[in-house]
Design a protein around this motif. Structure first.
Motif, PDB file in Angstrom:
ATOM      1  N   GLY A   1       0.800  -1.223   0.000  1.00 14.71           N
ATOM      2  CA  GLY A   1       0.000   0.000   0.000  1.00 14.71           C
ATOM      3  C   GLY A   1       0.832   1.271   0.000  1.00 14.71           C
ATOM      4  N   GLU A   2       2.111   1.154  -0.356  1.00 10.18           N
ATOM      5  CA  GLU A   2       2.954   2.348  -0.410  1.00 10.18           C
ATOM      6  C   GLU A   2       2.766   3.122  -1.709  1.00 10.18           C
ATOM      7  N   LEU A   3       2.141   2.464  -2.683  1.00  8.20           N
ATOM      8  CA  LEU A   3       1.885   3.094  -3.981  1.00  8.20           C
ATOM      9  C   LEU A   3       0.398   3.030  -4.294  1.00  8.20           C
ATOM     10  N   THR A   4      -0.212   4.189  -4.477  1.00 10.40           N
ATOM     11  CA  THR A   4      -1.642   4.252  -4.777  1.00 10.40           C
ATOM     12  C   THR A   4      -1.867   5.075  -6.032  1.00 10.40           C
ATOM     13  N   SER A   5      -2.578   4.488  -6.984  1.00  7.58           N
ATOM     14  CA  SER A   5      -2.916   5.178  -8.223  1.00  7.58           C
ATOM     15  C   SER A   5      -4.337   5.746  -8.101  1.00  7.58           C
ATOM     16  N   ILE A   6      -4.455   7.049  -8.290  1.00 11.06           N
ATOM     17  CA  ILE A   6      -5.757   7.709  -8.216  1.00 11.06           C
ATOM     18  C   ILE A   6      -6.124   8.220  -9.608  1.00 11.06           C
ATOM     19  N   VAL A   7      -7.291   7.800 -10.103  1.00  9.76           N
ATOM     20  CA  VAL A   7      -7.780   8.229 -11.412  1.00  9.76           C
ATOM     21  C   VAL A   7      -8.842   9.300 -11.191  1.00  9.76           C
ATOM     22  N   PHE A   8      -8.707  10.431 -11.894  1.00  8.34           N
ATOM     23  CA  PHE A   8      -9.664  11.534 -11.694  1.00  8.34           C
ATOM     24  C   PHE A   8      -9.980  12.215 -13.018  1.00  8.34           C
ATOM     25  N   THR A   9     -11.064  12.975 -13.041  1.00  7.61           N
ATOM     26  CA  THR A   9     -11.503  13.669 -14.254  1.00  7.61           C
ATOM     27  C   THR A   9     -12.332  14.892 -13.865  1.00  7.61           C
ATOM     28  N   ASN A  10     -12.850  15.585 -14.868  1.00  8.22           N
ATOM     29  CA  ASN A  10     -13.849  16.639 -14.636  1.00  8.22           C
ATOM     30  C   ASN A  10     -14.738  16.733 -15.873  1.00  8.22           C
ATOM     31  N   ASP A  11     -15.713  17.610 -15.839  1.00 11.02           N
ATOM     32  CA  ASP A  11     -16.691  17.675 -16.932  1.00 11.02           C
ATOM     33  C   ASP A  11     -16.049  18.083 -18.258  1.00 11.02           C
ATOM     34  N   ASP A  12     -15.113  19.019 -18.215  1.00  7.06           N
ATOM     35  CA  ASP A  12     -14.477  19.487 -19.448  1.00  7.06           C
ATOM     36  C   ASP A  12     -13.660  18.380 -20.120  1.00  7.06           C
ATOM     37  N   ILE A  13     -12.907  17.647 -19.306  1.00  9.60           N
ATOM     38  CA  ILE A  13     -12.095  16.557 -19.858  1.00  9.60           C
ATOM     39  C   ILE A  13     -12.996  15.465 -20.414  1.00  9.60           C
ATOM     40  N   THR A  14     -14.052  15.145 -19.683  1.00  8.27           N
ATOM     41  CA  THR A  14     -14.988  14.104 -20.120  1.00  8.27           C
ATOM     42  C   THR A  14     -15.651  14.472 -21.447  1.00  8.27           C
ATOM     43  N   LYS A  15     -16.093  15.706 -21.550  1.00 14.98           N
ATOM     44  CA  LYS A  15     -16.748  16.173 -22.776  1.00 14.98           C
ATOM     45  C   LYS A  15     -15.773  16.137 -23.951  1.00 14.98           C
ATOM     46  N   LEU A  16     -14.549  16.553 -23.711  1.00 19.66           N
ATOM     47  CA  LEU A  16     -13.541  16.579 -24.764  1.00 19.66           C
ATOM     48  C   LEU A  16     -13.252  15.184 -25.299  1.00 19.66           C
ATOM     49  N   ALA A  17     -13.217  14.202 -24.400  1.00 15.44           N
ATOM     50  CA  ALA A  17     -12.874  12.825 -24.782  1.00 15.44           C
ATOM     51  C   ALA A  17     -14.063  12.035 -25.311  1.00 15.44           C
ATOM     52  N   SER A  18     -15.240  12.640 -25.384  1.00 17.96           N
ATOM     53  CA  SER A  18     -16.446  11.936 -25.826  1.00 17.96           C
ATOM     54  C   SER A  18     -16.546  11.914 -27.351  1.00 17.96           C
ATOM     55  N   LYS A  19     -15.522  11.366 -27.968  1.00 15.81           N
ATOM     56  CA  LYS A  19     -15.455  11.197 -29.415  1.00 15.81           C
ATOM     57  C   LYS A  19     -14.868   9.818 -29.704  1.00 15.81           C
ATOM     58  N   ASP A  20     -15.148   9.318 -30.893  1.00 15.62           N
ATOM     59  CA  ASP A  20     -14.639   7.994 -31.250  1.00 15.62           C
ATOM     60  C   ASP A  20     -13.114   7.941 -31.113  1.00 15.62           C
ATOM     61  N   MET A  21     -12.648   6.899 -30.466  1.00 10.14           N
ATOM     62  CA  MET A  21     -11.226   6.621 -30.284  1.00 10.14           C
ATOM     63  C   MET A  21     -10.479   7.678 -29.457  1.00 10.14           C
ATOM     64  N   ARG A  22     -11.234   8.462 -28.681  1.00 13.27           N
ATOM     65  CA  ARG A  22     -10.580   9.485 -27.867  1.00 13.27           C
ATOM     66  C   ARG A  22     -10.863   9.306 -26.374  1.00 13.27           C
ATOM     67  N   GLY A  23     -11.564   8.252 -26.027  1.00 10.95           N
ATOM     68  CA  GLY A  23     -11.976   8.052 -24.638  1.00 10.95           C
ATOM     69  C   GLY A  23     -10.829   7.920 -23.651  1.00 10.95           C
ATOM     70  N   PHE A  24      -9.666   7.467 -24.129  1.00  2.22           N
ATOM     71  CA  PHE A  24      -8.531   7.285 -23.220  1.00  2.22           C
ATOM     72  C   PHE A  24      -8.001   8.600 -22.667  1.00  2.22           C
ATOM     73  N   ALA A  25      -8.378   9.709 -23.297  1.00  5.36           N
ATOM     74  CA  ALA A  25      -7.949  11.022 -22.819  1.00  5.36           C
ATOM     75  C   ALA A  25      -8.908  11.587 -21.772  1.00  5.36           C
ATOM     76  N   GLY A  26      -9.925  10.813 -21.398  1.00  7.52           N
ATOM     77  CA  GLY A  26     -10.972  11.319 -20.520  1.00  7.52           C
ATOM     78  C   GLY A  26     -10.630  11.352 -19.044  1.00  7.52           C
ATOM     79  N   SER A  27      -9.426  10.979 -18.658  1.00  9.81           N
ATOM     80  CA  SER A  27      -9.055  11.011 -17.231  1.00  9.81           C
ATOM     81  C   SER A  27      -7.553  11.209 -17.096  1.00  9.81           C
ATOM     82  N   LEU A  28      -7.151  11.562 -15.885  1.00  8.53           N
ATOM     83  CA  LEU A  28      -5.742  11.735 -15.557  1.00  8.53           C
ATOM     84  C   LEU A  28      -5.386  10.825 -14.387  1.00  8.53           C
TER      85      LEU A  28
END
Length: 348
Positions: A139-166
């Motif tokens: 448990g010394e390494l924790t990966s946190i995945v997060f997003t927001n509405d702008d990023i989600t909207k931007l990535a809502s295109k074909d083949m672009r979903g992987f850009a929807g989070s950081l």
């Protein structure tokens, strides 16, 4: 024959006999000195061994030593078209995370804070937490995945979903937080649909949360991100791997039954990104190549247009570990295939 002739012959014979006797009695040894063969010192050229990508070459003038590749994928890994002298030039008025003299950092780093404080800061800045994933058993390494509405909207295109989070990696051992640079991620995963305005606004928000951000040592020439690959004959971003085919809802239902889903991220166009756990054996590859960028886990799968697909592992690992060396890549040679099999099992 007359008497005079006989006398002459007898006289000549006596003279010859006397000379022979004299020669026998007065033999003299004559030593003839034969000159020695001069010593010739041949200069033998030194044989230098030159190592090039693990292969040894001698300095034989008839043998041409192949030039090392300057592109990514050489044994000493450097970013494409990377110039060390130019990279040392720090341009004024350039924020951490921005393009600096054509070079961009893949990650932003700062001092460790508690998980509770980190999540609070992110939510107050209108970010949404998608998951918290323990990379290691301790448990010394924790990966946190997060997003927001702008990023989600931007990535809502074909083949672009992987850009929807950081991703954020909390590293307790090194007391450090490593955050995926939005300018880097969006340029790589949005390709021609990259939106500089949203990327910079997201970076500004991260600066407002963390006042002491620093660039990581993972750097790449920004212009290469749209056509990024580890080396020749390796996959690009668009060379995605199909995992399963079927109705989006059916595929998502199968994935849920596998109990491998860590998070679901529903996009505005009906597509879904799911982050899945890899098997214990497969996920250990981050230990071999370095935990510093292990925030790439859990592995993302995009479900859209009745197909489940992943970024080709050889691409995803390389872009998330931009300083990965050839020798390190060879250490995990079986991992890309193992990742594909693990993702395939999610839909069985």
């Amino acid at each position: 024959m007359n008497i005079n002739s006989t006398k002459i012959i007898l006289a000549s014979t006596l003279i010859c006999l006397n000379l022979t006797i004299l020669s026998a009695n007065q033999t003299k040894t004559i030593n003839v000195k034969i000159p020695e063969t001069p010593e010739v010192l041949a200069k033998v050229p030194n044989v230098n061994i030159i190592t090039n990508d693990g292969t040894e070459y001698k300095n034989n003038p008839t043998m041409e030593v192949p030039k090392k590749r300057s592109a990514i994928g050489s044994s000493k890994r450097i970013p494409p078209n990377y110039n060390k002298k130019e990279s040392n030039k720090i341009l004024k008025d350039v924020k951490v995370g921005e393009i600096n003299n054509t070079i961009i950092s893949a990650y932003l780093q700062t001092l460790l804070v508690s998980k509770e404080e980190l999540i609070k800061k992110l939510t107050e800045a209108n970010f949404k937490i998608l998951s918290e994933y323990k990379v290691d058993k301790k448990g010394e390494l924790t990966s946190i995945v997060f997003t927001n509405d702008d990023i989600t909207k931007l990535a809502s295109k074909d083949m672009r979903g992987f850009a929807g989070s950081l991703r954020i990696l909390m590293d307790k051992q090194n007391s450090r937080i490593s955050i995926a640079n939005p300018l880097y991620v969006m340029e790589a995963f949005m390709q021609d649909d990259h939106n500089e305005k949203i990327a910079k606004e997201t970076l500004d928000k991260l600066h407002s949360i963390f006042s002491d951000l620093q660039n990581s040592k993972d750097i790449v020439k920004f212009s290469r991100l749209k056509r990024y690959r580890f080396m020749e004959n390796m996959p690009y971003y668009q060379d995605m791997t199909k995992i399963a085919i079927g109705d989006n809802k059916t595929l998502l239902a199968k994935a849920r039954k596998s109990k491998k889903i860590v998070y679901e991220h529903h996009l505005d166009n009906g597509s879904v990104i799911i982050g899945v756990k890899l098997s214990n054996r497969t996920s250990k590859f981050v230990k071999k190549i370095g935990y510093q960028n292990s925030g790439l886990l859990p592995y993302p799968i995009l479900i859209e247009n009745n197909t489940a697909k992943i970024l080709a592992p050889k691409y995803y690992i390389a872009v998330m570990y931009p300083m990965l060396s050839m020798s390190e890549f060879m250490m995990i040679a079986t991992i890309p295939g193992a990742i594909q099999k693990d993702c395939d099992r999610v839909f069985r």
